[in-house]
Structure formats: structure tokens, C-alpha cells
Enzyme design. Structure first.
Site, short mmCIF file in Angstrom:
data_model
loop_
_atom_site.label_atom_id
_atom_site.label_comp_id
_atom_site.label_asym_id
_atom_site.label_seq_id
_atom_site.Cartn_x
_atom_site.Cartn_y
_atom_site.Cartn_z
N ASN A 12 -4.77 -4.38 0.19
CA ASN A 12 -4.86 -3.42 -1.33
C ASN A 12 -4.08 -4.54 -2.36
O ASN A 12 -2.90 -4.71 -2.39
CB ASN A 12 -3.72 -2.34 -1.26
N CYS A 14 -1.98 0.77 -9.26
CA CYS A 14 -3.60 0.61 -8.83
C CYS A 14 -4.56 1.06 -9.72
O CYS A 14 -5.59 0.49 -9.93
CB CYS A 14 -3.79 0.92 -7.59
N HIS A 53 -11.41 1.73 -5.72
CA HIS A 53 -9.93 1.10 -5.33
C HIS A 53 -9.94 0.68 -4.00
O HIS A 53 -10.15 1.75 -3.09
CB HIS A 53 -9.06 2.06 -5.77
#
Length: 328
Positions: free
Chosen positions: A285, A116, A255
């Protein structure tokens, strides 16, 4: 710290059309809409069609970013692709994207193993390419197809992740005082988020497939503890290096791991939560693409204005994290 005269000239996003609600997941997993929303803030996510790959999303996100930047494909000097769900181990996904776009003179780079945090690393690499003069226009694309690497039988990972791509075009900044003002990166080795098999340590074979070792494994408690500690600290470090405080920052593009993590990070920073746009509630996500989805939201909706300071910050498996502090 010497600022880098680099600006984000345009952004774009691609979302697969297949919307996967929590109720749909609850049909096959021991979970519920209420359980997922309370623990993650996620209500739905997107899944890529089975006949498409990550590079297809990259290409689809690149076109609106180039259009927003007023940049023709033929003028792209470098392409940086950030993904941990590449089309295949070889050849390069960035090269596949380059060929599909027709950006035939572009250099290609792949950022793959920060999960990520790939997107932030790719933006930093792109900024350095512009600053050094190696490229005048850099197309940075972050994309992940997490639906391909999460176990359909594991609610711990299956409910969190979605598929998406985001892109940004980087060029030189000419207005004094603007550009990439500061940055911070860090890491600490952990196997609490991993895909165990498929590499040289555990090559693909009948046993690794039978043991489901090609799927993403995640320790949620460790992720929470590390993210809520390292993301705010990294933001503080990057803004300090830029000569700013968090009160000077208008936008926090963080994020999109989990709504509760974003809120906890903002609370630790002592900054109003509404300065951090949210997409995790409807996208989940999206890995490398997560910060790009909120970055695009800020740029496309016109909330990022000339002179605004903003940060782009993410943490990924490894653990690796990073923050970039820009002035538009």
C-alpha cells in the site's frame, strides 16, 4: 453533470530500489510470508533510503511524466503534491518540488490529510485548474514514505505499507466526448486510522514519543468494512453521474490498499477482476501514490486506448473517499 474537458497527457512512477520482502520483515516481526500473502496479497514493498525524503521521489516521478506528456518543466503552470508524509510541516513540499524541478512560474498546492485518497483529490483539483483556465498544464504528483510513519514493532501496519511516487500531467481535452465525465466524493469521521500525535491536540514531546503516538495506528477490520462498502458505492455514483454503467468502464484504477479489498470491490461491482490492474502485490500500500501506480501501468503499457472509459478511485484515513470517471 457537466464534463470537464481535461485529459491525462502523461504519467510517471518512481520506486525506491530497496526491495523489502515478507521474509525480511519476518526476521524482526511475529509474522511470516504465508500470513502476509494470505491476508493482504503483498509479497514485497519498497522503502526509501534514509538520506532521501518524499520530495526526492516526487521529483523522480515528475520527469518521466513530463517526458511522456511532451511537456517541458518551464511550461508547467501548476504543481499539486499529494502526500501525508511531507518532508516537514513547513515549508510546503510542493514548493520544495517546484524549486528542485526548476518550474519557477508554477503555482503550488499541497493535499495532505486524506491519506490514501490524497491522489484522487489532487487529480480533481488539477482538473478544475485546467477547466477554469487558471493553468494549461498541471503536474499532479502523489507520493508517500510510509516506512517513516509505520511502527517497526507493529506487524498490523508495518507489513502493509511501502514507499513510492506517481505523477500525471493534466491538459485540456479537445476531442468531443472525452475528459472528466463524472465524479463522486464522500467522508465520514473516524479515528480508526490515525497518527495521534504531532499536531496541536497532542504536540510532540517526550511522552508522545515514548508512547509511540507518532506512528500510524490502524483498525484493520474497520478499514475492510469501510473500504469494501464505500469504494464500490463511489464508483457506481461517479459512473452514473457520467451517464455510464460499470459495464461501460474498461479500466478500474483502484486504491492498492490490499489485494483482497480490490477483489471484493470488483466482485461487489459485478465486474471481471482483470479490469482492475494490480501493483499492491509487489509494492504494498503506497498511500497517496497507490492509484497512480496502476494508472501508470495502464498508460505506459498502452492498455488505455482512445475512447476508453476508466475510473480512478481511492479511500483514505478520515475516512475520505473519491472516484473520478474519465474518457480517454
Amino acid at each position: 453533470m457537466t464534463p470537464l474537458p481535461v485529459r491525462i497527457a502523461g504519467t510517471g512512477v518512481h520506486l525506491p530500489p530497496d526491495v523489502v520482502t515478507n521474509r525480511r520483515l519476518a526476521e524482526t516481526l511475529d509474522t511470516s510470508d504465508e500470513w502476509i500473502v494470505n491476508r493482504t496479497g503483498i509479497r514485497e514493498r519498497r522503502w526509501l533510503a534514509p538520506d532521501l525524503a518524499t520530495s526526492d521521489m516526487c521529483v523522480a516521478a515528475a520527469h518521466p511524466a513530463l517526458a511522456a506528456a511532451g511537456c517541458a518543466v518551464r511550461d508547467v503552470d501548476a504543481i499539486v503534491v499529494a502526500t501525508y508524509t511531507y518532508d516537514q510541516p513547513l515549508p510546503s513540499t510542493a514548493l520544495i518540488v517546484k524549486e528542485a524541478l526548476g518550474a519557477f512560474r508554477a503555482l503550488t498546492f499541497d493535499i495532505t490529510q486524506a491519506a490514501c485518497a490524497n491522489g484522487v483529490q489532487a487529480l480533481f483539483l488539477g482538473s478544475l485548474l485546467v477547466r477554469t483556465g487558471a493553468a494549461r498544464r498541471v503536474l499532479v504528483i502523489a507520493a508517500d514514505s510510509a516506512s517513516r510513519v509505520t511502527d517497526p514493532e507493529d506487524r498490523t501496519t508495518r507489513v502493509f505499507f511501502g514507499d513510492a511516487a506517481g505523477a500525471a500531467v493534466l491538459t485540456g481535452a479537445t476531442t468531443p466526448g472525452t475528459g472528466l465525465l463524472g465524479w463522486d466524493f464522500g467522508a465520514e469521521l473516524s479515528y480508526d486510522v490515525e497518527i495521534p500525535a504531532g499536531g496541536s491536540r497532542q504536540p510532540a514531546g517526550a511522552t508522545t514519543f515514548a508512547d509511540r503516538r507518532h506512528y500510524l495506528k490502524m483498525n484493520g477490520r474497520t478499514v475492510w468494512d469501510t473500504a469494501t462498502r464505500c469504494l464500490p458505492d463511489s464508483v457506481l455514483n461517479a459512473t452514473a453521474k457520467a451517464g455510464l454503467t460499470v459495464d461501460d468502464v474498461a479500466h478500474f484504477f483502484l486504491h492498492q490498499a490490499n489485494l483482497n479489498i480490490v477483489r471484493a470491490a470488483m466482485d461487489k461491482l459485478g465486474v471481471p477482476r482483470d479490469r482492475a490492474p494490480i501493483t499492491v502485490d509487489r509494492l504494498g500500500n503506497t498511500g497517496s501514490a497507490g492509484v497512480f501506480t496502476v494508472l501508470h501501468k495502464g498508460f505506459s503499457e498502452g492498455t488505455v486506448r482512445p475512447g476508453d472509459a476508466f475510473v480512478v478511485s481511492a479511500i483514505g484515513a478520515g475516512f475520505q473517499w473519491g472516484t473520478l470517471c474519465f474518457r480517454a
